[in-house]
Scaffold this motif. Structure first.
Motif, PDB file in Angstrom:
ATOM      1  N   VAL A   1       0.838  -1.202   0.000  1.00 47.17           N
ATOM      2  CA  VAL A   1       0.000   0.000   0.000  1.00 47.17           C
ATOM      3  C   VAL A   1       0.873   1.251   0.000  1.00 47.17           C
ATOM      4  O   VAL A   1       0.618   2.215  -0.734  1.00 47.17           O
ATOM      5  N   ILE A   2       1.900   1.236   0.818  1.00 49.41           N
ATOM      6  CA  ILE A   2       2.793   2.392   0.924  1.00 49.41           C
ATOM      7  C   ILE A   2       3.513   2.633  -0.406  1.00 49.41           C
ATOM      8  O   ILE A   2       3.604   3.782  -0.877  1.00 49.41           O
ATOM      9  N   SER A   3       3.991   1.564  -1.019  1.00 48.55           N
ATOM     10  CA  SER A   3       4.652   1.705  -2.316  1.00 48.55           C
ATOM     11  C   SER A   3       3.702   2.257  -3.362  1.00 48.55           C
ATOM     12  O   SER A   3       4.065   3.109  -4.178  1.00 48.55           O
ATOM     13  N   ARG A   4       2.469   1.762  -3.331  1.00 47.11           N
ATOM     14  CA  ARG A   4       1.470   2.240  -4.292  1.00 47.11           C
ATOM     15  C   ARG A   4       1.163   3.715  -4.065  1.00 47.11           C
ATOM     16  O   ARG A   4       1.015   4.493  -5.023  1.00 47.11           O
ATOM     17  N   ALA A   5       1.065   4.134  -2.818  1.00 42.58           N
ATOM     18  CA  ALA A   5       0.779   5.536  -2.514  1.00 42.58           C
ATOM     19  C   ALA A   5       1.856   6.459  -3.082  1.00 42.58           C
ATOM     20  O   ALA A   5       1.560   7.558  -3.570  1.00 42.58           O
ATOM     21  N   LYS A   6       3.083   6.007  -3.043  1.00 40.81           N
ATOM     22  CA  LYS A   6       4.195   6.841  -3.521  1.00 40.81           C
ATOM     23  C   LYS A   6       4.183   7.009  -5.033  1.00 40.81           C
ATOM     24  O   LYS A   6       4.745   7.968  -5.566  1.00 40.81           O
ATOM     25  N   THR A   7       3.536   6.066  -5.745  1.00 42.85           N
ATOM     26  CA  THR A   7       3.486   6.162  -7.209  1.00 42.85           C
ATOM     27  C   THR A   7       2.253   6.906  -7.710  1.00 42.85           C
ATOM     28  O   THR A   7       2.214   7.307  -8.875  1.00 42.85           O
ATOM     29  N   MET A   8       1.247   7.086  -6.856  1.00 41.10           N
ATOM     30  CA  MET A   8       0.031   7.785  -7.264  1.00 41.10           C
ATOM     31  C   MET A   8       0.168   9.281  -7.000  1.00 41.10           C
ATOM     32  O   MET A   8       0.995   9.708  -6.186  1.00 41.10           O
ATOM     33  N   LYS A   9      -0.661  10.053  -7.662  1.00 43.65           N
ATOM     34  CA  LYS A   9      -0.444  11.510  -7.672  1.00 43.65           C
ATOM     35  C   LYS A   9      -0.757  12.183  -6.346  1.00 43.65           C
ATOM     36  O   LYS A   9      -0.212  13.243  -6.032  1.00 43.65           O
ATOM     37  N   GLY A  10      -1.656  11.593  -5.551  1.00 46.40           N
ATOM     38  CA  GLY A  10      -2.048  12.260  -4.312  1.00 46.40           C
ATOM     39  C   GLY A  10      -2.867  13.508  -4.597  1.00 46.40           C
ATOM     40  O   GLY A  10      -3.257  13.788  -5.740  1.00 46.40           O
ATOM     41  N   PHE A  11      -3.115  14.279  -3.563  1.00 45.74           N
ATOM     42  CA  PHE A  11      -3.854  15.534  -3.731  1.00 45.74           C
ATOM     43  C   PHE A  11      -2.877  16.634  -4.156  1.00 45.74           C
ATOM     44  O   PHE A  11      -1.754  16.720  -3.656  1.00 45.74           O
ATOM     45  N   THR A  12      -3.339  17.468  -5.061  1.00 40.00           N
ATOM     46  CA  THR A  12      -2.444  18.499  -5.615  1.00 40.00           C
ATOM     47  C   THR A  12      -2.893  19.913  -5.317  1.00 40.00           C
ATOM     48  O   THR A  12      -2.126  20.851  -5.537  1.00 40.00           O
ATOM     49  N   GLU A  13      -4.121  20.095  -4.829  1.00 40.22           N
ATOM     50  CA  GLU A  13      -4.641  21.448  -4.625  1.00 40.22           C
ATOM     51  C   GLU A  13      -5.253  21.601  -3.244  1.00 40.22           C
ATOM     52  O   GLU A  13      -5.778  20.654  -2.660  1.00 40.22           O
ATOM     53  N   GLU A  14      -5.200  22.816  -2.745  1.00 38.11           N
ATOM     54  CA  GLU A  14      -5.917  23.178  -1.525  1.00 38.11           C
ATOM     55  C   GLU A  14      -7.401  23.290  -1.855  1.00 38.11           C
ATOM     56  O   GLU A  14      -7.784  23.699  -2.952  1.00 38.11           O
ATOM     57  N   THR A  15      -8.253  22.918  -0.918  1.00 33.29           N
ATOM     58  CA  THR A  15      -9.696  23.076  -1.096  1.00 33.29           C
ATOM     59  C   THR A  15     -10.265  23.859   0.073  1.00 33.29           C
ATOM     60  O   THR A  15      -9.597  24.077   1.086  1.00 33.29           O
ATOM     61  N   GLU A  16     -11.480  24.285  -0.084  1.00 35.10           N
ATOM     62  CA  GLU A  16     -12.122  25.106   0.948  1.00 35.10           C
ATOM     63  C   GLU A  16     -12.217  24.330   2.264  1.00 35.10           C
ATOM     64  O   GLU A  16     -12.670  23.180   2.284  1.00 35.10           O
ATOM     65  N   PRO A  17     -11.774  24.929   3.373  1.00 38.78           N
ATOM     66  CA  PRO A  17     -11.804  24.232   4.664  1.00 38.78           C
ATOM     67  C   PRO A  17     -13.221  23.853   5.085  1.00 38.78           C
ATOM     68  O   PRO A  17     -14.141  24.675   5.013  1.00 38.78           O
ATOM     69  N   ARG A  18     -13.386  22.607   5.498  1.00 39.34           N
ATOM     70  CA  ARG A  18     -14.637  22.116   6.072  1.00 39.34           C
ATOM     71  C   ARG A  18     -14.257  21.196   7.212  1.00 39.34           C
ATOM     72  O   ARG A  18     -13.190  20.569   7.193  1.00 39.34           O
TER      73      ARG A  18
END
Length: 548
Positions: A349-366
């Motif tokens: 899972v950790i290896s896969r997470a490192k290859t995926m893009k993840g979140f790239t932008e800030e969003t409105e706080p909720r």
């Protein structure tokens, strides 16, 4: 196939062609065969217990195996075949040990041998057909047998999670075997079956107490905590289900990895445990809502997803390549993570997470709040009592339970929206996602919406009710408290039986009544406990506030 153990049965009458949950007839057949084999193991385990022989391995296996047959846990036919083999092997080993002590004439079911050279699916289907045929003589007794069986499944799931955290109760284990063995008894009256169902509730309370002790002794008592709903830029992993121990193991293995961990579904309350939050600052926020929305939530999440317990839906191709299961959870073609020295290895899972893009932008706080478990609420009981006596709080509503996909579950959203401003709503389990992010404000310093926790935290809600009843010096049924519950699967059945065992009355249940209950059985419960189906939010609110 025949299955009516969850709320979303086809046409409200049971699934006969394909499971509404996505379960195939083949998987249903091997699940039924596994349950039958567990029933064949039960009298042997009980006899071994009488003789003082060790049964702990059998006890734990029975709970875990029952858990796998619950709704939305495991869809892998091969997994169940292995469990069936193991159940028979455990039974025969126990019988050998017993034979060294005494001679026993075993009932027919304890001598049952599956044909592992033939179709296990057909064998399960044939056994179910026999069971259904036997039900025709007395459908009310059959309904109560199913109530006991399904409640025992829910109880077993809580006992399994408690065992994972080092908490076990021999009484719960023994009763699990007793409940399974009782399914084959033909000499019990309607009243005796009702008593057995209430015993499920009693033992489920013990199982939930064990799980509560496991959580609080390991991670501390929950405290009111603000949880972000907006993701932050960076690599991410999403963890869904109920299993806080598995979440903690992943957090430990991702410590200092620059990967942010998010919860999904019933793991939202994990943010309230102080020892988790203090040790693992990368446990950041919550993503998505309830289990039935996972196909949408998981498809949008830019990282791998781990399913830790029930509430798995058949995955979509948009995310199945980065979906992982652990423990009793499984689906054909989905990677099941290995366990090394009793700890799940999350390196894939950790290896896969490192290859995926993840979140790239800030969003409105909720944000939302969680962590209003029994210690948090009862520690300010004096403030609550004063607010009630001064007329600032008129009534408490416990609105919670399981969520589901049916549109009539919007009842619960509308109900909470219409709760008067001088009333407090307590909630738990995934049913809260119908309204968990609503801003209901406060009454003085008391939030009007209190998230008590997961479905198993019904124990905490019960302790809150009993604690307030003690503080007010009145019976719990005299409190200005109404329970409006939603149900979906077998843990909810177990919790309902616990509430009935405690003598709690006037519970409203929905969105529909269990398909497996006959009108006569429901009438018996309604007459005894004033258990009633929900109607409309307006009618039910008026009835609760006026004591009708």
């Amino acid at each position: 196939m025949f299955c009516e153990q969850c709320e979303q049965t086809a046409s409200g009458q049971g699934c006969h062609q394909w499971g509404a949950c996505g379960k195939s007839p083949a998987v249903n057949g091997v699940q039924d065969l596994l349950v039958y084999c567990l029933r064949s193991l039960a009298p042997v385990a009980l006899k071994a217990g009488e003789l003082g022989l060790p049964t702990l391995e059998v006890d734990r296996f029975t709970c875990e195996a029952l858990f796998t047959t619950m709704t939305n846990v495991n869809f892998d036919k091969r997994y169940f075949a292995n469990l069936i083999r193991h159940a028979i092997a455990l039974r025969e080993d126990l019988k050998t040990q017993i034979a060294q002590v005494t001679t026993v004439e075993w009932p027919e079911i304890a001598q049952y041998q599956p044909d592992f050279t033939g179709s296990l699916v057909e064998q399960g289907e044939n056994l179910t057909a026999r069971l259904l045929e036997s039900a025709k003589g007395n459908p009310d007794i059959f309904a109560l047998k199913l109530l006991v069986l399904y409640g025992a499944k829910g109880m077993a799931s809580y006992a399994f999670h408690a065992y994972e955290l080092g908490q076990e109760d021999p009484e719960v284990y023994q009763f699990c075997h007793e409940a399974l063995h009782a399914i084959d008894r033909h000499n019990l009256s309607l009243e005796e079956w009702v008593a057995l169902a209430l015993k499920v509730g009693e033992m489920n309370l013990k199982a939930m107490a064990c799980l509560d002790a496991g959580h609080t002794q390991t991670y501390g008592h929950p405290v009111p905590t603000t949880v972000p709903l907006n993701p932050k830029p960076g690599k991410a992993i999403l963890v869904s289900g109920h299993d806080i121990k598995q979440l903690a193991a992943l957090l430990e293995q991702t410590l200092d990895s620059d990967i942010t961990v998010y919860t999904h579904g019933e793991l939202l309350p994990a943010h309230g445990y102080p020892q988790l939050k203090e040790r693992y600052p990368h446990l950041y926020g919550h993503y998505g809502t309830a289990w039935q929305n996972q196909t949408r939530d998981f498809a949008k999440f830019p990282g791998p997803v781990v399913i830790t317990t029930n509430c798995l839906m058949p995955p979509h191709e948009t995310y199945e390549e980065h979906l992982y299961t652990v423990g009793p959870v499984g689906f054909p073609g989905i990677i099941h993570l290995p366990t090394i020295d009793d700890t799940v290895d999350y390196s894939l899972v950790i290896s896969r997470a490192k290859t995926m893009k993840g979140f790239t932008e800030e969003t409105e706080p909720r944000q939302v709040m969680t962590g209003f478990a029994r210690n948090a609420v009862l520690s300010v009981s004096d403030t609550i009592i004063d607010a009630v006596k001064q007329g600032k709080i008129r009534h408490f509503f416990l609105v919670g339970g399981c969520d589901g996909a049916k549109p009539d579950r919007n009842y619960y959203t509308e109900f909470v929206e219409k709760v008067p401003q001088d009333c407090v709503v307590m909630t738990l389990a995934c049913g809260k996602f119908r309204f968990f992010d609503q801003q209901l404000g406060t009454i003085g310093d008391i939030p009007r919406l209190l998230d008590v926790g997961q479905c198993n935290d019904a124990y905490s809600a019960i302790q809150i009710a009993l604690g307030l009843a003690n503080a007010f010096e009145m019976d719990v049924n005299q409190l200005p408290l109404s329970m409006v519950l939603s149900w979906y699967e077998q843990k909810a059945i177990a919790v309902l039986l616990t509430l009935l065992y405690l003598g709690i009355k006037d519970i409203r249940l929905g969105p529909t009544l269990p398909a497996f209950l006959t009108p006569n059985v429901f009438k018996l419960l309604a007459d005894t406990y004033n258990l009633q189906p929900i109607s409309t939010p307006d009618e039910d609110l008026a009835a609760c506030l006026t004591g009708r």
